[in-house]
Design a protein around this motif. Structure first.
Motif, mmCIF file in Angstrom:
data_model
loop_
_atom_site.group_PDB
_atom_site.id
_atom_site.type_symbol
_atom_site.label_atom_id
_atom_site.label_comp_id
_atom_site.label_asym_id
_atom_site.label_seq_id
_atom_site.Cartn_x
_atom_site.Cartn_y
_atom_site.Cartn_z
ATOM 1 N N HIS A 1 46.527 24.451 45.798
ATOM 2 C CA HIS A 1 46.120 25.855 45.804
ATOM 3 C C HIS A 1 44.628 26.013 45.494
ATOM 4 O O HIS A 1 44.005 27.002 45.892
ATOM 5 C CB HIS A 1 46.949 26.669 44.804
ATOM 6 N N HIS A 2 44.046 25.037 44.782
ATOM 7 C CA HIS A 2 42.613 25.089 44.475
ATOM 8 C C HIS A 2 41.795 24.962 45.758
ATOM 9 O O HIS A 2 40.838 25.725 45.981
ATOM 10 C CB HIS A 2 42.259 23.987 43.487
ATOM 11 N N GLU B 1 42.913 25.537 48.830
ATOM 12 C CA GLU B 1 43.216 26.709 49.660
ATOM 13 C C GLU B 1 42.391 27.919 49.218
ATOM 14 O O GLU B 1 41.882 28.679 50.052
ATOM 15 C CB GLU B 1 44.714 27.030 49.575
ATOM 16 N N HIS B 2 42.244 28.087 47.896
ATOM 17 C CA HIS B 2 41.466 29.216 47.385
ATOM 18 C C HIS B 2 39.992 29.086 47.778
ATOM 19 O O HIS B 2 39.351 30.081 48.147
ATOM 20 C CB HIS B 2 41.590 29.302 45.867
ATOM 21 N N ILE B 3 39.453 27.877 47.713
ATOM 22 C CA ILE B 3 38.054 27.658 48.102
ATOM 23 C C ILE B 3 37.834 28.084 49.554
ATOM 24 O O ILE B 3 36.830 28.726 49.882
ATOM 25 C CB ILE B 3 37.660 26.181 47.909
ATOM 26 N N THR C 1 39.576 30.226 51.381
ATOM 27 C CA THR C 1 39.938 31.612 51.715
ATOM 28 C C THR C 1 39.357 32.625 50.734
ATOM 29 O O THR C 1 39.693 33.808 50.799
ATOM 30 C CB THR C 1 41.473 31.773 51.744
ATOM 31 N N ASN C 2 38.494 32.174 49.831
ATOM 32 C CA ASN C 2 37.930 33.052 48.805
ATOM 33 C C ASN C 2 37.140 34.201 49.449
ATOM 34 O O ASN C 2 36.222 33.964 50.237
ATOM 35 C CB ASN C 2 37.004 32.232 47.899
ATOM 36 N N THR D 1 35.694 40.683 44.156
ATOM 37 C CA THR D 1 37.108 40.809 43.806
ATOM 38 C C THR D 1 37.256 41.182 42.333
ATOM 39 O O THR D 1 36.360 40.949 41.523
ATOM 40 C CB THR D 1 37.866 39.491 44.071
ATOM 41 N N GLY E 1 41.665 39.109 41.402
ATOM 42 C CA GLY E 1 42.159 38.456 42.604
ATOM 43 C C GLY E 1 42.265 39.343 43.830
ATOM 44 O O GLY E 1 42.613 38.852 44.911
ATOM 45 N N GLU E 2 41.966 40.634 43.705
ATOM 46 C CA GLU E 2 42.055 41.563 44.827
ATOM 47 C C GLU E 2 40.656 42.035 45.227
ATOM 48 O O GLU E 2 39.790 42.225 44.370
ATOM 49 C CB GLU E 2 42.916 42.777 44.458
ATOM 50 N N CYS F 1 41.900 32.748 57.048
ATOM 51 C CA CYS F 1 42.956 33.361 56.232
ATOM 52 C C CYS F 1 44.211 33.609 57.062
ATOM 53 O O CYS F 1 45.338 33.365 56.616
ATOM 54 C CB CYS F 1 42.464 34.677 55.622
#
Length: 477
Positions: A218-219, A221-223, A225-226, A234, A237-238, A265
């Motif tokens: 997930h780390h 993936e977050h990089i 799609t950040n 944000t 997280g939103e 994304c």
């Protein structure tokens, strides 16, 4: 005989990491223990650890409770009661142990609270309740400050996210940004996040947390799609929006265009939805694509257990297996089959590219329609603020406009996803076999499945035989 006590020290934040605060607490606690003629046998230190946050586990505090309960220590010395507990439930756990062992000792440097007496426990509960309220008030003020900073597009501080320079978190790190864009292109081309994660771990990319041996899926993936990649601010997280319904832009330099970011994304979200619970990992090119020529069951690649590095034997084979519902009668050395299929597929795609050409890049045709919907929403909100329409009227008109806006955004993301995927996959018109096999296995399979639905492997008979391409039957789309 001197009573054996444990010293507990804690500080919520230690930005410098020098542990000076807990060291001062320890010195004062040791002095108090000497005055009481107690023998300190262990220091339980939770440095840079909150006692207020419910999701935080204080390892040394938990160990201290276990040692108290087990009788390894006869009491606790702390600098202040709020060092031990800022949540009433933590204090109650400590009081339960003092109930079970009435002769336990307890002392703090700043005040005299006796957990062994009813009055002392009542006073301790009141003090922790006030400490809890103080933490709540501080937390509320910090959250309000962070929201205000977010609304202004400013950062909250902390280490720079991967992709930006460590000495200036608003400036892009060109090398890290290049790795992010390359990984995003791979995702659009069909490469798994897990494959990217493995490569990043080997190359030391992605700013993994100190002390961790593996980078979390997930780390990565977050990089990739950040929202920060396109400059969006944000909050919790939103994506944060301003009064006109537009994303709040941060003060840092972006790495992606909105089109590129939305495409990545959308590709990741689509992959999760279409293949939820299924593993995309494949080790061999034709696993699940190849089928047995006798029973038509799917054939998977498997390592040849007798193969040794440097030997002339086959490293892997494609084998029909009874375990997977097959007949178990057909098998073939894997490498020649893979090379044959790669050659045939690349040749077929070269011929198609000559006949059809490559479509030109275009813009999403409904961009103006989306802009109009965003303007409609902003006008409605502004009209309600100016009191030209009522709140009731606004709430009647707004939902339909918002649904239209969200549907258009989804369509735009899907459009650019397909476009960027085509760009990322690129043309195979000039790709050599060597270049093909240098690609990640997911990308190789994507190219093969673009041309083939299956590969039928027919039986070759008994004994050692020369590889016969005629017994490999590709099924074209």
């Amino acid at each position: 005989m001197a009573r054996k006590v444990g010293i507990y020290t804690r500080i919520s934040r230690d930005d410098e990491g020098e542990a000076l605060g807990v060291a001062r607490q320890r010195t004062d606690c040791e002095r108090l223990a000497d005055l009481r003629t107690w023998q300190p046998v262990k220091v339980y230190e939770d440095n840079d650890v909150s006692a207020f946050k419910r999701n935080v586990v204080r390892d040394e505090f938990e160990l201290m409770l276990k040692d108290l309960k087990a009788g390894l220590i006869d009491g606790v010395v702390a600098y202040d009661l709020d060092r031990l507990a800022r949540q009433p439930r933590d204090l109650e756990r400590l009081i339960e142990i003092f109930d079970e062992r009435p002769r336990l000792e307890f002392a703090t440097v700043t005040n005299d609270v006796n957990l062994g007496s009813a009055d002392g426990r009542t006073m301790a509960r009141i003090m922790v309740a006030f400490a809890n309220k103080s933490s709540h008030d501080t937390s509320r003020r910090i959250k309000r400050k962070h929201l205000e900073l977010a609304q202004q597009g400013k950062s909250n501080g902390g280490p720079a996210p991967y992709g930006w320079r460590r000495d200036d978190r608003n400036k892009v790190d060109p090398e890290a940004a290049k790795h992010i864009r390359e990984a995003q292109k791979e995702v659009l081309a069909g490469v798994r996040i897990g494959t990217i994660r493995t490569r990043w771990q080997e190359e030391g990319l992605g700013n993994p947390r100190e002390g961790t041996k593996r980078m979390a899926h997930h780390h990565v993936e977050h990089i990739l799609t950040n929202p920060r990649l396109v400059g969006y601010r944000t909050y919790h997280g939103e994506i944060l929006y301003d009064g006109d319904g537009k994303p709040v832009m941060g003060e840092w330099d972006p790495i992606n265009t909105v089109e590129d970011w939305e495409a990545v994304c959308a590709a990741i979200a689509e992959r999760k939805q279409d293949r939820a619970g299924q593993s995309l990992a494949r080790k061999y090119l034709l696993s699940g694509i190849a089928r047995c020529g006798l029973c038509k069951a799917k054939i998977r690649g498997q390592v040849n257990r007798k193969w040794q590095p440097g030997s002339k034997g086959a490293q892997y084979t494609y084998q029909c297996s009874k375990v997977n519902g097959g007949c178990g009668k057909v098998g073939r050395v894997g490498e020649p089959v893979d090379k044959l299929i790669a050659r045939l597929v690349l040749q077929e795609q070269r011929e198609k590219a000559k006949a059809t050409g490559i479509p030109a890049e275009g813009r999403w045709p409904r961009e103006q329609e989306l802009e109009d919907r965003l303007a409609d929403i902003a006008q409605l909100i502004e009209a309600e603020k100016a009191k030209t329409i009522t709140l009731s009227t606004l709430l009647q008109l707004l939902p339909d406009k918002e649904r239209e806006r969200d549907a258009l955004k989804l369509e735009r993301a899907r459009f650019y996803k397909e476009q960027k995927q085509a760009e990322a996959k690129g043309s195979t018109a000039n790709m050599t076999e060597e270049e093909f096999f240098d690609l990640p296995i997911e990308r190789q399979r994507e190219i093969v499945l673009h041309s083939l639905t299956a590969v039928i492997i027919h039986p070759a008979g008994r004994g050692k035989r020369k590889f016969d391409p005629a017994l490999i039957d590709p099924v074209w789309r």
